[in-house]
Design a protein around this motif. Structure first.
Motif, PDB file in Angstrom:
ATOM      1  N   ASP A  16       0.828  -1.202   0.000  1.00 42.52           N
ATOM      2  CA  ASP A  16       0.000   0.000   0.000  1.00 42.52           C
ATOM      3  C   ASP A  16       0.870   1.263   0.000  1.00 42.52           C
ATOM      4  N   SER A  17       0.196   2.399  -0.075  1.00 41.02           N
ATOM      5  CA  SER A  17       0.864   3.702  -0.062  1.00 41.02           C
ATOM      6  C   SER A  17       0.320   4.562   1.068  1.00 41.02           C
ATOM      7  N   LEU A  18       1.148   5.475   1.530  1.00 37.82           N
ATOM      8  CA  LEU A  18       0.756   6.492   2.501  1.00 37.82           C
ATOM      9  C   LEU A  18       1.473   7.787   2.163  1.00 37.82           C
ATOM     10  N   ARG A  19       0.876   8.894   2.523  1.00 34.82           N
ATOM     11  CA  ARG A  19       1.517  10.195   2.361  1.00 34.82           C
ATOM     12  C   ARG A  19       1.564  10.891   3.712  1.00 34.82           C
ATOM     13  N   LEU A  20       2.759  11.102   4.199  1.00 34.65           N
ATOM     14  CA  LEU A  20       2.937  11.820   5.442  1.00 34.65           C
ATOM     15  C   LEU A  20       3.065  13.314   5.166  1.00 34.65           C
ATOM     16  N   ALA A  61      17.658   7.465   1.943  1.00 32.13           N
ATOM     17  CA  ALA A  61      18.334   6.276   2.448  1.00 32.13           C
ATOM     18  C   ALA A  61      18.141   5.140   1.447  1.00 32.13           C
ATOM     19  N   GLU A  62      19.119   4.258   1.373  1.00 31.58           N
ATOM     20  CA  GLU A  62      19.059   3.172   0.390  1.00 31.58           C
ATOM     21  C   GLU A  62      17.786   2.325   0.492  1.00 31.58           C
ATOM     22  N   PRO A  63      17.324   1.967   1.686  1.00 32.34           N
ATOM     23  CA  PRO A  63      16.141   1.088   1.751  1.00 32.34           C
ATOM     24  C   PRO A  63      14.856   1.681   1.169  1.00 32.34           C
ATOM     25  N   VAL A  64      14.811   3.009   0.998  1.00 33.68           N
ATOM     26  CA  VAL A  64      13.570   3.635   0.521  1.00 33.68           C
ATOM     27  C   VAL A  64      13.704   4.205  -0.882  1.00 33.68           C
ATOM     28  N   LYS A  65      14.897   4.182  -1.435  1.00 31.06           N
ATOM     29  CA  LYS A  65      15.091   4.737  -2.781  1.00 31.06           C
ATOM     30  C   LYS A  65      14.183   4.048  -3.780  1.00 31.06           C
ATOM     31  N   GLY A  66      13.540   4.849  -4.610  1.00 28.61           N
ATOM     32  CA  GLY A  66      12.647   4.318  -5.630  1.00 28.61           C
ATOM     33  C   GLY A  66      11.237   4.068  -5.133  1.00 28.61           C
ATOM     34  N   ARG A  67      11.028   4.135  -3.812  1.00 27.81           N
ATOM     35  CA  ARG A  67       9.687   3.911  -3.246  1.00 27.81           C
ATOM     36  C   ARG A  67       9.140   5.155  -2.563  1.00 27.81           C
ATOM     37  N   PHE A  68      10.014   5.960  -1.942  1.00 24.52           N
ATOM     38  CA  PHE A  68       9.591   7.149  -1.199  1.00 24.52           C
ATOM     39  C   PHE A  68      10.007   8.398  -1.982  1.00 24.52           C
ATOM     40  N   THR A  69       9.183   9.432  -1.861  1.00 26.74           N
ATOM     41  CA  THR A  69       9.492  10.723  -2.468  1.00 26.74           C
ATOM     42  C   THR A  69       9.222  11.841  -1.468  1.00 26.74           C
ATOM     43  N   ILE A  70      10.229  12.675  -1.251  1.00 21.13           N
ATOM     44  CA  ILE A  70      10.076  13.836  -0.370  1.00 21.13           C
ATOM     45  C   ILE A  70       9.816  15.063  -1.223  1.00 21.13           C
ATOM     46  N   SER A  71       8.949  15.931  -0.739  1.00 16.56           N
ATOM     47  CA  SER A  71       8.659  17.184  -1.428  1.00 16.56           C
ATOM     48  C   SER A  71       8.271  18.232  -0.395  1.00 16.56           C
ATOM     49  N   ARG A  72       8.222  19.478  -0.823  1.00 16.14           N
ATOM     50  CA  ARG A  72       7.839  20.545   0.085  1.00 16.14           C
ATOM     51  C   ARG A  72       7.062  21.610  -0.648  1.00 16.14           C
ATOM     52  N   ASP A  73       6.261  22.341   0.099  1.00 11.87           N
ATOM     53  CA  ASP A  73       5.506  23.471  -0.414  1.00 11.87           C
ATOM     54  C   ASP A  73       5.812  24.644   0.507  1.00 11.87           C
ATOM     55  N   ASN A  74       6.713  25.504   0.097  1.00 11.42           N
ATOM     56  CA  ASN A  74       7.140  26.594   0.978  1.00 11.42           C
ATOM     57  C   ASN A  74       6.012  27.593   1.242  1.00 11.42           C
ATOM     58  N   ALA A  75       5.122  27.751   0.293  1.00 14.83           N
ATOM     59  CA  ALA A  75       4.004  28.667   0.502  1.00 14.83           C
ATOM     60  C   ALA A  75       3.097  28.177   1.628  1.00 14.83           C
ATOM     61  N   ARG A  76       3.001  26.874   1.769  1.00 14.49           N
ATOM     62  CA  ARG A  76       2.171  26.272   2.817  1.00 14.49           C
ATOM     63  C   ARG A  76       2.987  25.936   4.068  1.00 14.49           C
ATOM     64  N   GLY A  77       4.287  26.095   3.988  1.00 11.95           N
ATOM     65  CA  GLY A  77       5.129  25.747   5.138  1.00 11.95           C
ATOM     66  C   GLY A  77       5.073  24.272   5.476  1.00 11.95           C
ATOM     67  N   SER A  78       5.058  23.431   4.456  1.00  9.93           N
ATOM     68  CA  SER A  78       4.865  22.005   4.684  1.00  9.93           C
ATOM     69  C   SER A  78       5.852  21.167   3.895  1.00  9.93           C
ATOM     70  N   TYR A  80       6.409  16.879   2.733  1.00 15.23           N
ATOM     71  CA  TYR A  80       5.639  15.661   2.558  1.00 15.23           C
ATOM     72  C   TYR A  80       6.567  14.482   2.305  1.00 15.23           C
ATOM     73  N   LEU A  81       6.058  13.299   2.620  1.00 13.39           N
ATOM     74  CA  LEU A  81       6.766  12.064   2.284  1.00 13.39           C
ATOM     75  C   LEU A  81       5.751  11.103   1.685  1.00 13.39           C
ATOM     76  N   GLN A  82       5.849  10.920   0.370  1.00  9.70           N
ATOM     77  CA  GLN A  82       5.005   9.950  -0.316  1.00  9.70           C
ATOM     78  C   GLN A  82       5.683   8.599  -0.237  1.00  9.70           C
ATOM     79  N   MET A  83       4.997   7.629   0.323  1.00 10.55           N
ATOM     80  CA  MET A  83       5.575   6.303   0.535  1.00 10.55           C
ATOM     81  C   MET A  83       4.759   5.291  -0.256  1.00 10.55           C
ATOM     82  N   ASN A  84       5.381   4.680  -1.244  1.00  8.17           N
ATOM     83  CA  ASN A  84       4.723   3.685  -2.084  1.00  8.17           C
ATOM     84  C   ASN A  84       5.328   2.309  -1.844  1.00  8.17           C
TER      85      ASN A  84
END
Length: 119
Positions: A16-20, A61-78, A80-84
């Motif tokens: 499954d996937s989650l987005r933090l 980190a190596e264990p999450v490469k290709g599965r997790f994606t980090i991003s940010r929205d500076n306008a929202r001050g946030s 994110y971590l998309q975990m697939n």
């Protein structure tokens, strides 16, 4: 200074996937590089991913490469971590952290959000 609050954790099945999400209620979010860390039961805290203040560079980190994606929205001050394609071994308490873009150490941490992946 930043005040960080994580959300988005939960109980999911393997594959499954989650987005933090991590929201900052302080000021000057663009002064900070951001990172995600995690701590599994009985283990130390480990680095997961990071992103520069202007999103110019990311690191994983190596264990999450290709599965997790980090991003940010500076306008929202946030941040994110998309975990697939989650795996049982991704089960941990996930923390958001901030460090001044002029320094090397993370100095501000959230309280964490629990991610549990079942087989």
């Amino acid at each position: 200074q930043v005040q960080l609050v994580e959300s988005g954790g939960g109980l999911v099945q393997a594959g499954d996937s989650l987005r933090l999400s991590c929201a900052n209620s302080g000021r000057n979010f663009t002064n900070y590089d951001m990172g995600w860390f995690r701590q599994a039961p009985g283990k130390g805290r480990e680095f997961v991913a990071s992103i520069r203040w202007n999103s110019a560079a990311t690191s994983y980190a190596e264990p999450v490469k290709g599965r997790f994606t980090i991003s940010r929205d500076n306008a929202r001050g946030s941040v994110y971590l998309q975990m697939n394609n989650l795996k049982v071994e991704d089960t941990a308490l996930y923390y958001c952290a901030a460090k001044s873009r002029y320094l090397n150490a993370y100095g501000d941490w959230g309280q964490g959000t629990q991610v549990t992946v079942s087989a």
